[in-house]
Design a protein around this motif. Sequence first.
Motif, PDB file in Angstrom:
ATOM      1  N   GLN A 165      20.737  27.601 -24.986  1.00 35.44           N
ATOM      2  CA  GLN A 165      19.714  28.326 -24.235  1.00 35.44           C
ATOM      3  C   GLN A 165      18.326  27.923 -24.711  1.00 35.44           C
ATOM      4  O   GLN A 165      17.409  27.766 -23.909  1.00 35.44           O
ATOM      5  N   GLN A 166      18.186  27.695 -26.001  1.00 33.86           N
ATOM      6  CA  GLN A 166      16.897  27.286 -26.549  1.00 33.86           C
ATOM      7  C   GLN A 166      16.464  25.928 -25.983  1.00 33.86           C
ATOM      8  O   GLN A 166      15.299  25.738 -25.627  1.00 33.86           O
ATOM      9  N   GLU A 167      17.395  24.982 -25.888  1.00 34.57           N
ATOM     10  CA  GLU A 167      17.069  23.669 -25.318  1.00 34.57           C
ATOM     11  C   GLU A 167      16.664  23.799 -23.850  1.00 34.57           C
ATOM     12  O   GLU A 167      15.672  23.206 -23.414  1.00 34.57           O
ATOM     13  N   ALA A 168      17.436  24.563 -23.093  1.00 28.53           N
ATOM     14  CA  ALA A 168      17.137  24.727 -21.663  1.00 28.53           C
ATOM     15  C   ALA A 168      15.782  25.399 -21.462  1.00 28.53           C
ATOM     16  O   ALA A 168      14.993  24.967 -20.616  1.00 28.53           O
ATOM     17  N   ASP A 169      15.507  26.449 -22.234  1.00 29.06           N
ATOM     18  CA  ASP A 169      14.222  27.136 -22.115  1.00 29.06           C
ATOM     19  C   ASP A 169      13.067  26.204 -22.464  1.00 29.06           C
ATOM     20  O   ASP A 169      12.026  26.207 -21.796  1.00 29.06           O
ATOM     21  N   ALA A 170      13.247  25.378 -23.491  1.00 25.15           N
ATOM     22  CA  ALA A 170      12.203  24.428 -23.896  1.00 25.15           C
ATOM     23  C   ALA A 170      11.976  23.386 -22.801  1.00 25.15           C
ATOM     24  O   ALA A 170      10.825  23.013 -22.517  1.00 25.15           O
TER      25      ALA A 170
ATOM     26  N   PHE B 209       6.899  27.483  -7.007  1.00 21.67           N
ATOM     27  CA  PHE B 209       8.065  27.054  -7.778  1.00 21.67           C
ATOM     28  C   PHE B 209       7.682  25.905  -8.716  1.00 21.67           C
ATOM     29  O   PHE B 209       8.102  25.870  -9.873  1.00 21.67           O
ATOM     30  N   MET B 210       6.862  24.980  -8.231  1.00 24.76           N
ATOM     31  CA  MET B 210       6.408  23.885  -9.093  1.00 24.76           C
ATOM     32  C   MET B 210       5.580  24.428 -10.256  1.00 24.76           C
ATOM     33  O   MET B 210       5.694  23.938 -11.383  1.00 24.76           O
ATOM     34  N   ASP B 211       4.769  25.449 -10.004  1.00 18.50           N
ATOM     35  CA  ASP B 211       4.044  26.107 -11.102  1.00 18.50           C
ATOM     36  C   ASP B 211       5.025  26.730 -12.092  1.00 18.50           C
ATOM     37  O   ASP B 211       4.868  26.585 -13.303  1.00 18.50           O
ATOM     38  N   TYR B 212       6.001  27.441 -11.582  1.00 19.62           N
ATOM     39  CA  TYR B 212       6.993  28.107 -12.420  1.00 19.62           C
ATOM     40  C   TYR B 212       7.715  27.103 -13.331  1.00 19.62           C
ATOM     41  O   TYR B 212       7.986  27.384 -14.491  1.00 19.62           O
ATOM     42  N   CYS B 213       8.000  25.923 -12.776  1.00 13.57           N
ATOM     43  CA  CYS B 213       8.721  24.882 -13.524  1.00 13.57           C
ATOM     44  C   CYS B 213       7.794  23.969 -14.314  1.00 13.57           C
ATOM     45  O   CYS B 213       8.245  22.990 -14.897  1.00 13.57           O
ATOM     46  N   ARG B 214       6.496  24.271 -14.305  1.00 10.93           N
ATOM     47  CA  ARG B 214       5.491  23.515 -15.059  1.00 10.93           C
ATOM     48  C   ARG B 214       5.378  22.068 -14.592  1.00 10.93           C
ATOM     49  O   ARG B 214       5.313  21.142 -15.410  1.00 10.93           O
TER      50      ARG B 214
ATOM     51  N   LEU C   6      12.526  23.803 -19.583  1.00 11.96           N
ATOM     52  CA  LEU C   6      11.911  24.445 -18.423  1.00 11.96           C
ATOM     53  C   LEU C   6      10.399  24.575 -18.595  1.00 11.96           C
ATOM     54  O   LEU C   6       9.646  24.353 -17.648  1.00 11.96           O
ATOM     55  N   VAL C   7       9.932  24.901 -19.788  1.00  7.92           N
ATOM     56  CA  VAL C   7       8.487  25.082 -19.991  1.00  7.92           C
ATOM     57  C   VAL C   7       7.749  23.792 -20.344  1.00  7.92           C
ATOM     58  O   VAL C   7       6.520  23.773 -20.384  1.00  7.92           O
ATOM     59  N   LEU C   8       8.484  22.716 -20.570  1.00 10.44           N
ATOM     60  CA  LEU C   8       7.854  21.424 -20.850  1.00 10.44           C
ATOM     61  C   LEU C   8       7.143  20.931 -19.589  1.00 10.44           C
ATOM     62  O   LEU C   8       7.707  21.001 -18.497  1.00 10.44           O
ATOM     63  N   GLU C   9       5.915  20.452 -19.736  1.00 11.25           N
ATOM     64  CA  GLU C   9       5.201  19.924 -18.576  1.00 11.25           C
ATOM     65  C   GLU C   9       5.963  18.742 -17.995  1.00 11.25           C
ATOM     66  O   GLU C   9       6.419  17.854 -18.720  1.00 11.25           O
ATOM     67  N   LYS C  10       6.063  18.767 -16.667  1.00  9.25           N
ATOM     68  CA  LYS C  10       6.746  17.706 -15.934  1.00  9.25           C
ATOM     69  C   LYS C  10       5.719  17.038 -15.027  1.00  9.25           C
ATOM     70  O   LYS C  10       5.003  17.727 -14.303  1.00  9.25           O
ATOM     71  N   HIS C  11       5.656  15.733 -15.076  1.00 13.37           N
ATOM     72  CA  HIS C  11       4.634  14.990 -14.338  1.00 13.37           C
ATOM     73  C   HIS C  11       5.250  14.199 -13.196  1.00 13.37           C
ATOM     74  O   HIS C  11       6.268  13.536 -13.373  1.00 13.37           O
TER      75      HIS C  11
END
Length: 147
Positions: free
Chosen positions: A7-12, A129-134, A14-19
């Motif tokens: 869960q920690q990996e998935a949460d990290a 949704f794109m904001d939510y997913c960073r 999800l909040v990692l900026e995606k370009h």
Amino acid sequence: MTILLTQQEADALLVLEKHFFGEERIDLPALKGSLRLPLFSADRREEFSLDITRSQVLLTKHTFQTRARKAVVLARLDLAGAPHRNPDGEVFDCPHLHRYREGYGDKWAEPLPEMFAGIDDAVELLDRFMDYCRIVGKPIIERGLFA
């Protein structure tokens, strides 16, 4: 091959900026259409994708999801369709949000976060949704005739 994350990996992830590094304008898929856009972490060490899917029948049925490591759904927004039954039996009507849950993948749905409340426009929901997913440097999604 099943990819399991803590869960920690998935949460990290999800909040990692995606370009998104493309510059072209992208049409929202037509009915029964789908689109996969490649995304990357700033250092390009992690690959992600933004998937956009449309129903062939319901004009309002859209699915937006962000995946990591090619197959792991980190978050999915279902805008219309059948209700979803969680593994514990709880049922959620659409729209609802799925987030990765350790041991279950994307099998659990939950009510939409407040940031999605009161919006019924698919393009605006995709933007949120794109904001939510960073997702930064967002792709420019153009509204089609039936968007």
